[in-house]
Write a protein that holds these residues in place. Structure first.
Motif, short mmCIF file in Angstrom:
data_model
loop_
_atom_site.label_atom_id
_atom_site.label_comp_id
_atom_site.label_asym_id
_atom_site.label_seq_id
_atom_site.Cartn_x
_atom_site.Cartn_y
_atom_site.Cartn_z
N PRO A 141 -1.19 -3.73 -3.24
CA PRO A 141 -2.68 -4.16 -3.01
C PRO A 141 -3.25 -4.04 -1.78
O PRO A 141 -4.48 -4.17 -1.68
CB PRO A 141 -2.81 -5.69 -3.79
CG PRO A 141 -1.29 -5.85 -4.14
CD PRO A 141 -0.23 -4.67 -3.52
N ARG A 183 2.22 4.27 2.45
CA ARG A 183 3.78 3.60 2.47
C ARG A 183 4.01 3.17 4.10
O ARG A 183 4.07 4.09 4.61
CB ARG A 183 4.60 4.48 1.65
CG ARG A 183 6.08 3.98 1.68
CD ARG A 183 6.80 5.03 1.08
NE ARG A 183 8.47 4.67 1.26
CZ ARG A 183 9.30 5.62 1.33
NH1 ARG A 183 9.01 6.91 1.14
NH2 ARG A 183 10.52 5.30 1.63
N GLY A 242 -4.99 2.03 -0.37
CA GLY A 242 -4.67 2.89 -1.02
C GLY A 242 -3.21 3.37 -1.16
O GLY A 242 -2.31 2.47 -1.35
N VAL A 243 -2.88 4.79 -1.19
CA VAL A 243 -1.57 5.10 -1.38
C VAL A 243 -0.75 5.36 -0.04
O VAL A 243 0.13 6.22 0.13
CB VAL A 243 -1.44 5.99 -2.29
CG1 VAL A 243 -1.76 5.70 -3.68
CG2 VAL A 243 -2.37 7.09 -1.77
N LEU A 265 2.91 9.13 5.10
CA LEU A 265 1.64 9.45 4.66
C LEU A 265 1.81 10.80 3.81
O LEU A 265 2.93 11.07 3.34
CB LEU A 265 0.69 10.16 5.85
CG LEU A 265 0.87 9.35 7.11
CD1 LEU A 265 0.06 10.10 8.20
CD2 LEU A 265 0.31 8.00 7.06
N GLY A 266 0.63 11.08 3.18
CA GLY A 266 0.64 12.45 2.33
C GLY A 266 0.45 12.15 0.74
O GLY A 266 0.80 13.02 0.22
N TYR A 267 0.53 10.63 0.41
CA TYR A 267 0.70 10.63 -1.01
C TYR A 267 -0.69 10.75 -1.71
O TYR A 267 -1.21 10.92 -2.76
CB TYR A 267 0.77 9.20 -1.40
CG TYR A 267 2.51 8.91 -1.24
CD1 TYR A 267 3.59 9.24 -1.88
CD2 TYR A 267 2.89 8.20 0.09
CE1 TYR A 267 4.76 9.10 -1.68
CE2 TYR A 267 4.24 7.96 0.47
CZ TYR A 267 5.09 8.39 -0.36
OH TYR A 267 6.30 8.41 -0.28
N LEU A 268 -1.63 11.23 -0.69
CA LEU A 268 -3.03 11.63 -1.20
C LEU A 268 -3.33 12.99 -0.58
O LEU A 268 -4.46 13.22 -0.39
CB LEU A 268 -4.06 10.54 -0.89
CG LEU A 268 -5.43 10.85 -1.60
CD1 LEU A 268 -5.15 10.79 -3.33
CD2 LEU A 268 -6.37 9.81 -1.33
N PRO A 279 3.84 3.15 -1.89
CA PRO A 279 2.61 3.31 -1.93
C PRO A 279 1.53 2.51 -3.03
O PRO A 279 0.62 2.58 -2.81
CB PRO A 279 2.71 4.89 -2.37
CG PRO A 279 4.03 5.02 -2.89
CD PRO A 279 4.95 4.13 -2.28
N GLN A 280 2.42 1.94 -3.79
CA GLN A 280 1.70 0.78 -5.00
C GLN A 280 1.61 -0.43 -4.17
O GLN A 280 2.76 -0.98 -4.38
CB GLN A 280 2.05 0.93 -6.13
CG GLN A 280 1.51 0.48 -7.10
CD GLN A 280 1.69 -1.18 -7.54
OE1 GLN A 280 2.90 -1.26 -7.09
NE2 GLN A 280 0.95 -1.88 -7.54
#
Lengths: 169, 159, 372
Positions: C18, C25, C22-23, C42-45, C15-16
């Motif tokens: 550039p 993955r 966003g986050v 999904l779901g990191y935000l 998820p990190q």
């Protein structure tokens, strides 16, 4: 002598101009605070303001702040947005991967304390300071670019007063 | 085509599989379909010449009332430009619906989300696992009786 | 050499990262440099929007809709507000309708500028990013003048607006239209028709129309596949039917219809159309009180409503269910990027890793909208 002017009262300058006397700490701190490399990493709404700050209008480059994609290259991490529980472990890992000395700036209410999600956000970590130490908090939802700039200047002041020679408590 | 015409058409084909129609509601009418027939009904809605609901605009899971959960399907046809709202009500004791992900690819993630947040199972879904929350999360947050856990992986959850 | 054993490589992107906007993955299965399978995680935000909506009163939900798709907050507010208004069955003053259209279109320009700028950045071109953000800043100045906020406004209220516009806003908007026209041409010259950029995006990630409709892809991403469908025209809402504008589609001017370049160019063209709408609306704003229709207590009858709107990303709708109390019983956001992203596996297979970045960028995803 632009560079030496910036060091101002911290150096003693000789007439030839080629020799200066200063303490190692002052020189190191000055160089560290003038080139704080930042993690290329955005989380949520604040990341857009962070991008706006680094773009042409506000221009973060003039502080020597350049985004780097790898945590191994960076000095500061901007937590720009809501930290969810799913993301929290990743942020901890990123922080652990950063080399010392490292700094953390928590940007926006979400990263400070959970922001608008403090009450019903079952998946939101209420403050990034619960997992990593934070040096500067910038309030706002999202903070204006000017606020972020002030936060970064505050961080520079903090670095200026530190000593790498002495062992940190 | 209006909802009641679609309803009549479906009623002729599926008989008991189609529940009652509600027309005296604000904004837009809808009707109920039984949980085990929804896949066949969807296929019919998509492929029948005069209906052609080729687009699943939205699929929402919800905590319907004390004993039931519901899945709501918002359909749209790019060919005939008409809309349809279909509901499936299922008991909380046995929350199983037939999947429609083989009819509309859009349903794939929406069904995973409904499973994740509301907690109904979609029978025949190819990859039914949590989509938004972590895989080891317990409970389904959009249930009205959901209690937030005290800790998750050592991190305090409430403020 | 044929019997040489090779292994599939699993690569974790994000998820990190550039280029994941966003986050997000992505779990990639690679055969050398060729992508065999993309699995988005999904779901990191996931910020629990729907849970919040159930705990708040109807007007209190509006700031949370802002934070869903933070790059175009106005459009999110509009979709939610329209849905609740339909449930309440209230008439909106003409002045409010006009201002809403102007604001939504300004927001569309700002959002598309971010999309274009970051897409250039994904391709390795940093300059267009700087130009786009400079122009976006001008649009944000207008918003700031009206409601005091740069990004998250809470400007559209149920039945009205939080602030009225000033005469200065009108003159500034007209100036902005004059300023933006040549700037958009400049960005097009800088990026859209740049040979390197075309090489990177043309014929990459071709999305056929039937696949797109079946998967719920909408907005510029759908129009890039050549289908002329815009909710502002085809399922009109607010007062969009009064304005004359064109629905831009991908025509295969470069590359193939439905590829990344065509999805991208729809956005670049739409900015011009948005300017046209603003131009038509700005002189016709009738007099009136923008808060005259704001109800003291928002308490709709038991029922549900679902209004589809054309956000800059595509079809955005809120499914609002009321049980007759002050709080919504259920609010489900039909998130645009969520549906758009779901085709990525299908159209990325067989391309290279670097192309996955371009395909992802061409959908203009915002993680706040996907994860909610």
């Amino acid at each position: 002598m632009g560079i030496l002017n910036k060091l101002d009262n911290r150096v003693e300058q000789f007439e030839s101009g080629n020799i200066i006397i200063t303490s190692a700490d002052k020189l190191l701190n000055w160089s560290r605070l003038s080139s704080m490399w930042q993690m290329f990493f955005g989380l949520a709404c604040c990341a857009i303001e962070m991008m706006a700050t680094s773009a042409s209008h506000y221009d973060l480059d003039r502080f020597g702040i350049i985004p780097r994609p790898s945590p191994r290259h960076v000095d500061i991490i901007l937590i720009s947005g809501t930290v969810t529980l799913k993301m929290a472990t990743r942020i901890k890992r990123l922080w652990d991967q950063m080399p010392e000395p490292k700094y953390c700036l928590s940007m926006g209410s979400c990263a400070n304390c959970g922001g608008p999600y403090w009450e019903h956000g079952y998946n939101v970590l209420k403050g990034v300071d619960r997992i990593i130490p934070v040096d500067v908090y910038v309030p706002g939802c999202p903070p204006r670019p000017e606020a972020l700039l002030e936060g970064l200047i505050k961080l520079q002041e903090r670095i200026r007063e530190q000593s790498l020679a002495k062992k940190q408590a | 085509m209006e909802t009641n015409e679609v309803y009549e058409k479906l009623k002729r084909v599926f008989e008991d599989g189609i529940g009652e129609i509600k027309t005296d509601v604000p904004v837009y009418p809808f009707f109920f379909v039984s949980a085990d027939k929804i896949n066949a009904v969807s296929l019919f809605l998509r492929d029948e010449e005069s209906l052609q609901f080729d687009n699943l605009s939205c699929l929402s899971g919800m905590d319907y009332d004390k004993d039931n959960l519901a899945v709501v399907y918002h359909l749209y046809s790019y060919v005939h430009h008409h809309k349809l709202v279909v509901k499936v009500v299922i008991p909380k004791s046995n929350p199983v619906v037939k999947t429609v992900s083989d009819v509309w690819a859009a349903a794939d993630w929406h069904e995973r989300e409904a499973y994740d947040l509301v907690g109904m199972t979609f029978e025949g879904h190819p990859d039914l696992r949590r989509i938004l929350l972590s895989e080891d999360w317990e409970g389904h947050p959009l249930r009205k009786d959901y209690k937030v856990p005290e800790f998750y992986k050592g991190m305090k959850v409430p403020y | 050499m044929a019997e040489l054993r090779t292994e599939e490589l699993t690569l974790n992107m994000g998820p990190q990262h550039p280029s994941t906007h966003g986050v997000l993955r992505l779990v990639l299965k690679l055969n050398g440099e060729i992508v065999d399978d993309v699995k988005p995680e999904l779901g990191y935000l996931h910020r629990c929007f729907e849970k919040h909506a159930e705990a708040m009163t109807y007007p209190q939900v509006i700031p949370y809709t802002d934070r869903m798709d933070y790059v175009n907050a106005m459009s999110n507010e509009l979709a939610y507000v329209l849905s609740v208004e339909k449930l309440l069955g209230i008439e909106i003053p003409e002045r409010v309708e006009y201002i809403r259209v102007i604001m939504s279109e300004l927001q569309r320009i700002a959002s598309h500028l971010v999309a274009i700028g970051t897409y250039g950045n994904d391709a390795g071109a940093f300059t267009p990013f700087l130009y786009c953000f400079m122009d976006r800043e001008k649009v944000l100045e207008l918003f700031e003048m009206v409601c005091g906020a740069r990004m998250l406004y809470n400007y559209f209220w149920i039945g009205g607006l939080s602030h009225d516009i000033t005469p200065e806003f009108i003159t500034k908007t007209k100036e902005l239209i004059k300023y933006l026209r040549p700037r958009i041409k400049q960005v097009n010259n800088l990026l859209s028709y740049n040979k390197i950029f075309i090489e990177r995006t043309a014929d990459i990630g071709i999305l056929p129309v039937d696949v797109a409709i079946n998967a719920g892809v909408s907005g510029p991403s759908l129009r890039g596949s050549g289908i002329k469908y815009d909710l502002r025209k085809d399922d009109t809402y607010s007062i969009y039917n009064r304005f004359d504008f064109e629905v831009c589609v991908g025509t295969g001017e470069r590359g193939t219809v439905g590829d990344c370049w065509n999805r991208y160019i729809v956005r670049a063209y739409e900015i011009e159309q948005s300017l046209r709408i603003i131009e038509q609306a700005i002189d016709k704003i009738p007099e009136g009180d923008v808060q005259s229709a704001v109800p003291k207590r928002v308490k709709p009858v038991a029922g549900e409503s679902y209004v589809r709107t054309e956000s800059p990303k595509g079809e955005l709708a809120y499914y609002v269910v009321s049980d007759g109390s002050l709080n919504p019983y259920r609010v489900k956001a039909r998130s645009t990027s969520f549906c758009n992203l779901s085709v990525i596996n299908q159209i990325s297979r067989g391309h290279m890793i670097a192309d996955v970045v371009m395909i992802l960028g061409s959908f203009d995803i915002v993680l706040g909208c996907i994860d909610r």
